[in-house]
Scaffold this motif. Structure first.
Motif, PDB file in Angstrom:
ATOM      1  N   PRO A 193      37.885  29.251  46.564  1.00  0.00           N
ATOM      2  CA  PRO A 193      37.724  30.661  46.189  1.00  0.00           C
ATOM      3  C   PRO A 193      39.002  31.260  45.597  1.00  0.00           C
ATOM      4  O   PRO A 193      38.935  32.050  44.661  1.00  0.00           O
ATOM      5  N   ILE A 194      40.144  30.854  46.124  1.00  0.00           N
ATOM      6  CA  ILE A 194      41.408  31.380  45.613  1.00  0.00           C
ATOM      7  C   ILE A 194      41.663  30.865  44.203  1.00  0.00           C
ATOM      8  O   ILE A 194      42.093  31.620  43.320  1.00  0.00           O
ATOM      9  N   LYS A 195      41.356  29.600  43.991  1.00  0.00           N
ATOM     10  CA  LYS A 195      41.506  29.029  42.647  1.00  0.00           C
ATOM     11  C   LYS A 195      40.539  29.718  41.676  1.00  0.00           C
ATOM     12  O   LYS A 195      40.902  30.039  40.547  1.00  0.00           O
ATOM     13  N   ALA A 196      39.316  29.944  42.151  1.00  0.00           N
ATOM     14  CA  ALA A 196      38.329  30.642  41.309  1.00  0.00           C
ATOM     15  C   ALA A 196      38.810  32.059  40.991  1.00  0.00           C
ATOM     16  O   ALA A 196      38.652  32.539  39.871  1.00  0.00           O
ATOM     17  N   TYR A 197      39.404  32.726  41.966  1.00  0.00           N
ATOM     18  CA  TYR A 197      39.950  34.072  41.739  1.00  0.00           C
ATOM     19  C   TYR A 197      41.070  34.006  40.707  1.00  0.00           C
ATOM     20  O   TYR A 197      41.140  34.838  39.796  1.00  0.00           O
ATOM     21  N   ALA A 198      41.947  33.026  40.839  1.00  0.00           N
ATOM     22  CA  ALA A 198      43.079  32.899  39.921  1.00  0.00           C
ATOM     23  C   ALA A 198      42.617  32.627  38.489  1.00  0.00           C
ATOM     24  O   ALA A 198      43.232  33.094  37.536  1.00  0.00           O
ATOM     25  N   GLU A 199      41.513  31.903  38.332  1.00  0.00           N
ATOM     26  CA  GLU A 199      41.035  31.528  37.008  1.00  0.00           C
ATOM     27  C   GLU A 199      40.028  32.515  36.438  1.00  0.00           C
ATOM     28  O   GLU A 199      39.641  32.393  35.272  1.00  0.00           O
ATOM     29  N   TYR A 200      39.599  33.490  37.247  1.00  0.00           N
ATOM     30  CA  TYR A 200      38.585  34.433  36.783  1.00  0.00           C
ATOM     31  C   TYR A 200      39.155  35.302  35.673  1.00  0.00           C
ATOM     32  O   TYR A 200      40.272  35.797  35.761  1.00  0.00           O
ATOM     33  N   ARG A 201      38.389  35.492  34.592  1.00  0.00           N
ATOM     34  CA  ARG A 201      38.848  36.240  33.420  1.00  0.00           C
ATOM     35  C   ARG A 201      38.436  37.711  33.547  1.00  0.00           C
ATOM     36  O   ARG A 201      37.457  38.142  32.956  1.00  0.00           O
ATOM     37  N   PHE A 202      39.185  38.470  34.340  1.00  0.00           N
ATOM     38  CA  PHE A 202      38.894  39.886  34.529  1.00  0.00           C
ATOM     39  C   PHE A 202      38.982  40.649  33.206  1.00  0.00           C
ATOM     40  O   PHE A 202      38.231  41.595  32.974  1.00  0.00           O
ATOM     41  N   ASP A 203      39.902  40.235  32.336  1.00  0.00           N
ATOM     42  CA  ASP A 203      40.093  40.920  31.058  1.00  0.00           C
ATOM     43  C   ASP A 203      38.883  40.782  30.135  1.00  0.00           C
ATOM     44  O   ASP A 203      38.683  41.609  29.245  1.00  0.00           O
ATOM     45  N   GLU A 204      38.073  39.742  30.334  1.00  0.00           N
ATOM     46  CA  GLU A 204      36.920  39.503  29.479  1.00  0.00           C
ATOM     47  C   GLU A 204      35.614  39.989  30.105  1.00  0.00           C
ATOM     48  O   GLU A 204      34.573  39.941  29.455  1.00  0.00           O
ATOM     49  N   ASP A 205      35.646  40.427  31.351  1.00  0.00           N
ATOM     50  CA  ASP A 205      34.447  40.897  32.045  1.00  0.00           C
ATOM     51  C   ASP A 205      34.244  42.378  31.743  1.00  0.00           C
ATOM     52  O   ASP A 205      34.957  43.237  32.256  1.00  0.00           O
ATOM     53  N   GLU A 206      33.268  42.681  30.874  1.00  0.00           N
ATOM     54  CA  GLU A 206      33.069  44.063  30.424  1.00  0.00           C
ATOM     55  C   GLU A 206      32.681  44.994  31.570  1.00  0.00           C
ATOM     56  O   GLU A 206      33.117  46.145  31.612  1.00  0.00           O
ATOM     57  N   THR A 207      31.872  44.498  32.500  1.00  0.00           N
ATOM     58  CA  THR A 207      31.454  45.331  33.626  1.00  0.00           C
ATOM     59  C   THR A 207      32.658  45.718  34.473  1.00  0.00           C
ATOM     60  O   THR A 207      32.809  46.884  34.857  1.00  0.00           O
ATOM     61  N   TYR A 208      33.534  44.751  34.736  1.00  0.00           N
ATOM     62  CA  TYR A 208      34.744  45.048  35.513  1.00  0.00           C
ATOM     63  C   TYR A 208      35.634  46.030  34.755  1.00  0.00           C
ATOM     64  O   TYR A 208      36.142  46.993  35.331  1.00  0.00           O
ATOM     65  N   GLN A 209      35.832  45.813  33.457  1.00  0.00           N
ATOM     66  CA  GLN A 209      36.709  46.677  32.667  1.00  0.00           C
ATOM     67  C   GLN A 209      36.194  48.116  32.623  1.00  0.00           C
ATOM     68  O   GLN A 209      36.978  49.056  32.705  1.00  0.00           O
ATOM     69  N   GLN A 210      34.887  48.285  32.508  1.00  0.00           N
ATOM     70  CA  GLN A 210      34.319  49.636  32.498  1.00  0.00           C
ATOM     71  C   GLN A 210      34.519  50.316  33.844  1.00  0.00           C
ATOM     72  O   GLN A 210      34.870  51.492  33.911  1.00  0.00           O
ATOM     73  N   GLY A 211      34.301  49.567  34.928  1.00  0.00           N
ATOM     74  CA  GLY A 211      34.508  50.128  36.259  1.00  0.00           C
ATOM     75  C   GLY A 211      35.960  50.490  36.490  1.00  0.00           C
ATOM     76  O   GLY A 211      36.279  51.561  37.025  1.00  0.00           O
ATOM     77  N   GLY A 271      44.217  48.339  31.859  1.00  0.00           N
ATOM     78  CA  GLY A 271      43.212  49.219  32.406  1.00  0.00           C
ATOM     79  C   GLY A 271      43.162  50.580  31.739  1.00  0.00           C
ATOM     80  O   GLY A 271      42.190  51.278  31.849  1.00  0.00           O
ATOM     81  N   GLY A 272      44.202  50.958  31.065  1.00  0.00           N
ATOM     82  CA  GLY A 272      44.260  52.264  30.422  1.00  0.00           C
ATOM     83  C   GLY A 272      43.976  52.135  28.951  1.00  0.00           C
ATOM     84  O   GLY A 272      43.249  51.257  28.517  1.00  0.00           O
ATOM     85  N   PRO A 273      44.571  52.997  28.177  1.00  0.00           N
ATOM     86  CA  PRO A 273      44.339  52.980  26.744  1.00  0.00           C
ATOM     87  C   PRO A 273      44.787  51.667  26.126  1.00  0.00           C
ATOM     88  O   PRO A 273      45.740  51.047  26.592  1.00  0.00           O
ATOM     89  N   PRO A 274      44.126  51.201  25.091  1.00  0.00           N
ATOM     90  CA  PRO A 274      44.493  49.945  24.475  1.00  0.00           C
ATOM     91  C   PRO A 274      45.805  50.046  23.718  1.00  0.00           C
ATOM     92  O   PRO A 274      46.190  51.111  23.270  1.00  0.00           O
ATOM     93  N   SER A 275      46.481  48.919  23.597  1.00  0.00           N
ATOM     94  CA  SER A 275      47.726  48.889  22.842  1.00  0.00           C
ATOM     95  C   SER A 275      47.391  48.740  21.363  1.00  0.00           C
ATOM     96  O   SER A 275      46.243  48.546  20.977  1.00  0.00           O
ATOM     97  N   GLU A 276      48.401  48.798  20.517  1.00  0.00           N
ATOM     98  CA  GLU A 276      48.187  48.659  19.080  1.00  0.00           C
ATOM     99  C   GLU A 276      47.695  47.266  18.723  1.00  0.00           C
ATOM    100  O   GLU A 276      46.995  47.081  17.740  1.00  0.00           O
ATOM    101  N   ASP A 277      48.057  46.248  19.535  1.00  0.00           N
ATOM    102  CA  ASP A 277      47.622  44.883  19.277  1.00  0.00           C
ATOM    103  C   ASP A 277      46.137  44.701  19.575  1.00  0.00           C
ATOM    104  O   ASP A 277      45.534  43.724  19.176  1.00  0.00           O
ATOM    105  N   ASP A 278      45.553  45.634  20.294  1.00  0.00           N
ATOM    106  CA  ASP A 278      44.191  45.499  20.787  1.00  0.00           C
ATOM    107  C   ASP A 278      43.220  46.390  20.013  1.00  0.00           C
ATOM    108  O   ASP A 278      42.252  46.877  20.557  1.00  0.00           O
ATOM    109  N   GLU A 279      43.478  46.597  18.699  1.00  0.00           N
ATOM    110  CA  GLU A 279      42.691  47.553  17.916  1.00  0.00           C
ATOM    111  C   GLU A 279      41.240  47.163  17.733  1.00  0.00           C
ATOM    112  O   GLU A 279      40.399  48.024  17.544  1.00  0.00           O
TER     113      GLU A 279
END
Length: 154
Positions: A14-32, A92-100
């Motif tokens: 579970p810890i390895k799975a947590y470490a490898e989980y792509r939170f940045d790509e999970d739209e539901t997590y990002q919206q929350g 988690g906040g506003p996107p940077s210029e690289d993330d247009e």
């Protein structure tokens, strides 16, 4: 002794799975996360450490809920510290210029507008306040005839 190492390996999954989980790509997590950070859950004057801890708590809660694991906050903290700091942090906040090219959530867009950072909104055109100073163009088309000026067709 082999059973102990096997149990330890199973315990680490579970810890390895947590470490490898792509939170940045999970739209539901990002919206929350965006709605939590845009709300009153985090004081805007909070330090980076407080912000990181809040993000870590949201990640652990979400990961455990979605995956059905029971990763603790201490395990996640140890896991996050072992990662590269740039990978461990999520803006988690506003996107940077690289993330247009990323689509903003409603909460992120609202936060940018409320804080006056409209220049950070991707594809946002700034329309000047004044009117066009150029003189209006002159019409070249003939004016339409009024109904009483038209010839009567019989």
């Amino acid at each position: 002794m082999a059973a102990h190492s096997e149990a330890q390996t199973t315990e680490m999954d579970p810890i390895k799975a947590y470490a490898e989980y792509r939170f940045d790509e999970d739209e539901t997590y990002q919206q929350g996360l965006a709605s939590i950070l845009a709300g009153t859950a985090l004081d805007p004057s909070a330090t980076d450490e407080v912000r990181d801890e809040m993000i870590r708590k949201t990640r652990v809660f979400y990961f455990n809920k979605v995956k059905g694991y029971a990763v603790t906050l201490d395990e996640a903290r140890a896991c996050d510290l072992s990662l590269n700091p740039s990978e461990a942090r999520t803006s988690g906040g506003p996107p940077s210029e690289d993330d247009e090219n990323r689509v903003l959530t409603f909460a992120e867009l609202k936060e940018l507008i409320e804080t006056g950072n409209v220049d950070k909104i991707p594809n946002n055109k700034i329309i000047p306040e004044g009117l066009n100073d150029a003189p209006p163009s002159q019409s070249t088309a003939p004016s339409r005839k009024k109904p009483w000026e038209k010839p009567i067709d019989q």
